[in-house]
Scaffold this active site. Structure first.
Site, PDB file in Angstrom:
ATOM      1  N   MET A 120       0.829  -1.206   0.000  1.00 44.41           N
ATOM      2  CA  MET A 120       0.000   0.000   0.000  1.00 44.41           C
ATOM      3  C   MET A 120       0.858   1.249   0.000  1.00 44.41           C
ATOM      4  O   MET A 120       2.042   1.195   0.311  1.00 44.41           O
ATOM      5  CB  MET A 120      -0.944  -0.018   1.198  1.00 44.41           C
ATOM      6  CG  MET A 120      -2.133  -0.939   0.929  1.00 44.41           C
ATOM      7  SD  MET A 120      -3.142  -1.115   2.361  1.00 44.41           S
ATOM      8  CE  MET A 120      -4.375   0.077   2.036  1.00 44.41           C
ATOM      9  N   CYS A 121       0.215   2.355  -0.334  1.00 43.89           N
ATOM     10  CA  CYS A 121       0.858   3.660  -0.396  1.00 43.89           C
ATOM     11  C   CYS A 121       1.708   3.872   0.850  1.00 43.89           C
ATOM     12  O   CYS A 121       1.201   3.676   1.951  1.00 43.89           O
ATOM     13  CB  CYS A 121      -0.200   4.760  -0.507  1.00 43.89           C
ATOM     14  SG  CYS A 121       0.442   6.413  -0.374  1.00 43.89           S
TER      15      CYS A 121
END
Lengths: 73, 133
Positions: free
Chosen positions: A11-12
């Protein structure tokens, strides 16, 4: 296609951080396939490409999976 | 390529990670990033940094950390190190170091001590300045 970066499950900001690292290993004109399933990536990857000057050639969506094709500047 | 400055005044887990995640993304996009730590943020750039979630949520820090690990985000020190490898610049506020009892030798490697005037110079030269808590 010259290389594939599998960023599934990340994820980011990790897909972008790894993308930046991977792009450094490639030569100008080569095409990278990026596999990612972070929802944020849908906007993040085009934004990153427009800021760094690498050309986003296309996106394919397969359910949650996004496949980006990026031509190295 | 832009120049981005951030100011961090809190030392909790959320305020610790947010600037690093922003900074790592910016640095990976080719930006020059400067982060200035003041007040409770100062302890985040020391060797003893071990941020916890605020208040009662403190108890859930480990659980949070585990969830973050599962999506590729390392622990605080790993994420900090990654930022330094990406070229992010870190600064500790000289005045609050004194107030918080932080000595120069307590700081993590390559963290510079800076006063407000020097940081403001960086900020006015930047395209964006973000204030984190």
């Amino acid at each position: 296609m010259d290389a594939t970066l599998d960023a599934k499950g990340l994820m980011c900001p990790m897909p972008i951080v790894q993308l930046a690292k991977k792009v450094k290993e490639l030569k100008s004109g080569q095409v990278l396939e990026l596999l990612v399933d972070d929802v944020g990536a849908k906007e993040d990857v085009p934004a990153w490409c427009s800021r760094t000057g690498h050309q986003l050639m296309g996106v394919e969506e397969e359910g949650k999976l996004l496949k980006f094709y990026i031509k190295i500047k | 390529m832009a120049k981005i400055c951030m100011v961090v005044s809190e030392g909790t887990f959320d305020k610790a990670y947010m600037p690093l995640i922003m900074a790592n993304t910016a640095a990976a996009s080719g930006d020059e990033v400067h982060i200035f730590y003041s007040f409770f943020g100062t302890k985040l750039v020391t060797k003893k940094a071990n941020p916890k979630l605020p208040g009662m949520f403190r108890l859930f820090t480990g659980m949070f950390q585990k969830k973050m690990k599962a999506v590729g985000i390392g622990n605080y020190m790993e994420t900090f190190k990654q930022a330094q490898e990406l070229g992010v610049n870190f600064y500790a506020c000289s005045t609050t170091m004194d107030l918080m009892g932080v000595k120069k030798e307590d700081l993590l490697p390559n963290v510079k001590v800076l006063g407000a005037a020097a940081f403001l110079k960086l900020a006015v030269e930047s395209e964006a300045t973000l204030f984190i808590g």
